[in-house]
Design an enzyme around this catalytic site. Structure first.
Site, PDB file in Angstrom:
ATOM      1  N   CYS A   1      13.831  10.981   6.349  1.00 44.60           N
ATOM      2  CA  CYS A   1      13.892  10.521   7.745  1.00 44.60           C
ATOM      3  C   CYS A   1      15.314  10.629   8.293  1.00 44.60           C
ATOM      4  O   CYS A   1      15.512  10.604   9.501  1.00 44.60           O
ATOM      5  CB  CYS A   1      13.398   9.087   7.830  1.00 44.60           C
ATOM      6  SG  CYS A   1      14.239   8.022   6.657  1.00 44.60           S
TER       7      CYS A   1
ATOM      8  N   LYS B   1       0.849  -1.192   0.000  1.00 49.18           N
ATOM      9  CA  LYS B   1       0.000   0.000   0.000  1.00 49.18           C
ATOM     10  C   LYS B   1       0.887   1.245   0.000  1.00 49.18           C
ATOM     11  O   LYS B   1       1.528   1.555   0.999  1.00 49.18           O
ATOM     12  CB  LYS B   1      -0.903   0.050   1.241  1.00 49.18           C
ATOM     13  CG  LYS B   1      -1.928   1.169   1.137  1.00 49.18           C
ATOM     14  CD  LYS B   1      -2.266   1.774   2.483  1.00 49.18           C
ATOM     15  CE  LYS B   1      -1.812   3.162   2.739  1.00 49.18           C
ATOM     16  NZ  LYS B   1      -1.905   4.202   1.775  1.00 49.18           N
TER      17      LYS B   1
ATOM     18  N   GLU C   1      10.602  16.097  14.859  1.00 46.42           N
ATOM     19  CA  GLU C   1      11.093  15.938  13.496  1.00 46.42           C
ATOM     20  C   GLU C   1      10.525  17.076  12.636  1.00 46.42           C
ATOM     21  O   GLU C   1       9.309  17.256  12.566  1.00 46.42           O
ATOM     22  CB  GLU C   1      10.600  14.575  12.979  1.00 46.42           C
ATOM     23  CG  GLU C   1      11.181  14.160  11.670  1.00 46.42           C
ATOM     24  CD  GLU C   1      10.672  12.775  11.223  1.00 46.42           C
ATOM     25  OE1 GLU C   1       9.557  12.374  11.620  1.00 46.42           O
ATOM     26  OE2 GLU C   1      11.406  12.122  10.462  1.00 46.42           O
TER      27      GLU C   1
ATOM     28  N   GLU D   1      10.394   0.975   9.882  1.00 42.15           N
ATOM     29  CA  GLU D   1      11.366   2.049   9.598  1.00 42.15           C
ATOM     30  C   GLU D   1      10.628   3.352   9.884  1.00 42.15           C
ATOM     31  O   GLU D   1       9.777   3.762   9.105  1.00 42.15           O
ATOM     32  CB  GLU D   1      11.814   2.000   8.132  1.00 42.15           C
ATOM     33  CG  GLU D   1      12.551   0.734   7.728  1.00 42.15           C
ATOM     34  CD  GLU D   1      13.959   0.662   8.260  1.00 42.15           C
ATOM     35  OE1 GLU D   1      14.443   1.666   8.812  1.00 42.15           O
ATOM     36  OE2 GLU D   1      14.576  -0.405   8.147  1.00 42.15           O
TER      37      GLU D   1
END
Ligand code: NAP
Length: 491
Positions: free
Chosen positions: A294, A185, A392, A260
């Site tokens: 990331c 997906k 982040e 992850e």
């Protein structure tokens, strides 16, 4: 399905349907997902908004295909995967153009991403031939202990928008190379880069049902993946909160899990560093994909004696090198942010940092081009109480913190729940090893700002995830061990 005209329509391999069991299934336009170009706001197409039923169908197809794919030899699988990688190379420009149109990153970066997708497939095609077992010295006379490795089975994979080709490519590569089949997906904002990989896999002769790609409701698709007993593993790349939710659902059904997740990378520049190299590394690490990776540097730490020199040179480099605009235009190396929500997040962090004493020395606001373009931003006098020290950013905002000692730098760098990537610059050999050992991160760049390669493992510590992708270790997540004891050999 019809949609507004856009250059994306000129890409011959474009698919606006899902791949289930070797068939391309279109949905109903009234129940579809609209995909926009973040650089222009233009609608580039629609893909189906499928749910549990279609996911269950895809899982059935993957389960049937597993019987065939897992019984092929690793060499047979390798040859098909190499043909697939070659087709990706042959169509690299089209795939990269599509990626830029749906995601926004500059075309040169998109070309690189598509290239690494093909490299992951080649690497794991070959690595599949090296899934060796063991013969363990037996503690008993007349018995032998064998350890063999088997593919886990059907894999459910969910991927994000920031690397829509390579994040899926490295999951598909490791899964297929190990003998597994997949239901994938992709992120709703960037489905086309995934669907086109399915199209090329089909053309390469990878059997129907080995790769199934389904777009739609994340919650419904994920629930079916986690609850359907035919799925044996869930692999996810995305944010930490979603990853935690997904992992707990998958583990409740005893599925193998790899995650992850998010990062908050520190980038440390010590007094002894080569400052020009550190500036070069900071530009690459912080501003690649407009800060939306990331592993992007999130917090930059410069030691007191070189703080001013480093910051001044970084400012010059940002202003001289970074060009904001549509990623398809020549010379552009900063595309738009993915959407308005991403812009709001960067603005929130900058406002908070200014309120707490930070000084913006370049950038700081939305770019004059409008939309989701944002100025590359440098802020000095950053302090640990600022939100950007903890959260982040996922945008082109570089805050520079000052530190005095090596111990302070390590303490501040580790003061986060994340543990994905970190970077440091030094020319002191002892310091290199001390700091390498002390940093609680899965990926460490020493005098390097970009370190990802298919040859090395990629995985986070702490809340950044579990498991590894890439390298020989990337196979382990798709394998189960079987111990067989053969007795009666001494008669
Ligand atoms: P996200 O919101 O977690 O979405 C990632 C994927 O999860 C998308 O396909 C999304 O589908 C799906 N999703 C959303 N809600 C879900 C739910 N409740 N259950 C199951 N799936 C769900 O993350 P993102 O904003 O796209 O990506 C950015 C994040 O990914 C950052 O935190 C970044 O650090 C991380 N990331 C990590 C790595 C790594 O290798 N460690 C690499 C790249 C990115 P929809 O699009 O349909 O909502």
């Amino acid at each position: 399905m019809s949609s507004t005209l856009s250059p994306v329509k000129e890409i011959p391999l474009l698919r606006e349907a899902c791949l289930i069991g070797g068939k391309w299934i279109s949905g109903d336009e009234s129940n579809s997902i609209q995909v926009n170009n973040p650089a222009t706001g233009e609608i580039i197409g629609r893909v189906p908004r499928f749910g549990r039923l279609e996911t269950a169908n895809a899982i059935d197809a993957a389960s049937v295909a597993f019987q065939l794919w897992s019984k092929m030899t690793a060499v047979e699988r390798c040859n098909l995967m190499l043909s697939w990688a070659n087709l990706i190379d042959e169509n690299q420009k089209d795939l990269a153009t599509l990626l830029t149109i749906e995601m926004g990153k500059p075309l040169a970066e998109a070309m690189g991403e598509v290239g690494i997708t093909a490299n992951y497939i080649r690497f794991f095609a070959e690595e599949g031939k090296r899934v060796y077992g063991d013969v363990i010295p037996s503690p008993w006379k007349g018995k032998r202990i064998f350890v063999t490795k088997e593919p886990v089975g059907v894999v459910g994979a969910i991927t994000p928008w920031n690397f829509p080709s390579s994040m899926l490519g490295r999951k598909l590569a490791a899964a297929l190379g190990s003998g597994c089949t997949v239901i994938a997906k992709p992120a709703s904002q960037t489905p086309y880069s995934a669907l086109i990989l399915g199209e090329l896999a089909e053309k390469a002769g990878i059997p129907a049902g080995v790769i199934n790609i389904i777009t739609g409701s994340a919650a419904q698709i994920a629930d079916e993946m986690c609850e359907n007993e035919k799925v044996k593993k869930i692999t996810f790349t995305g944010s930490t909160p979603v990853g935690k939710q997904l992992a707990s659902k998958a583990l409740a059904n005893m599925k193998k899990v790899s995650m992850e997740l998010g990062g908050n990378a520190p980038f440390i520049v010590f007094d002894s560093a080569d400052i020009d190299k550190a500036v070069e590394g900071a530009i690459a690490s912080k501003f690649r994909n407009s800060g939306q990776t990331c592993v992007c540097a999130n917090r930059i730490y410069a030691q007191a004696d070189i703080y001013d020199e480093f910051s001044a040179k970084l400012k010059v480099a940002i202003e001289a090198q970074l060009r904001v605009g549509n990623g398809l235009a020549p010379g552009i190396n900063q595309g738009p942010l993915i959407d308005e929500r991403a812009v709001a997040k960067v603005e929130e962090l900058i406002t908070d940092a200014i309120e707490k004493g930070g000084t913006v020395v370049t950038g700081g606001k939305k770019d004059a081009q409008g939309g989701s373009f944002f100025e590359p931003t440098l802020l000095l006098n950053a302090t640990p109480d600022m939100k950007v020290a903890k959260e982040e950013t996922f945008g082109p905002f570089a805050p520079v913190f000052k530190f005095d000692s090596e111990a302070d730098a390590v303490q501040m760098a580790n003061d986060t729940e994340y543990g994905l990537a970190c970077y440091f610059y030094t020319q002191d050999l002892g310091q290199t090893f001390r700091v390498m050992d002390a940093l609680e991160y899965g990926l460490v760049g020493v005098n390097e700002g970009v370190i990802t390669t298919e040859y090395a493992p990629f995985g986070g510590f702490k809340d950044s995830g579990m498991g590894n992708e890439g390298s020989k270790y990337g196979v382990d997540d798709y394998i189960k061990l079987k111990y067989s004891c053969i007795g009666g050999l001494d008669q």
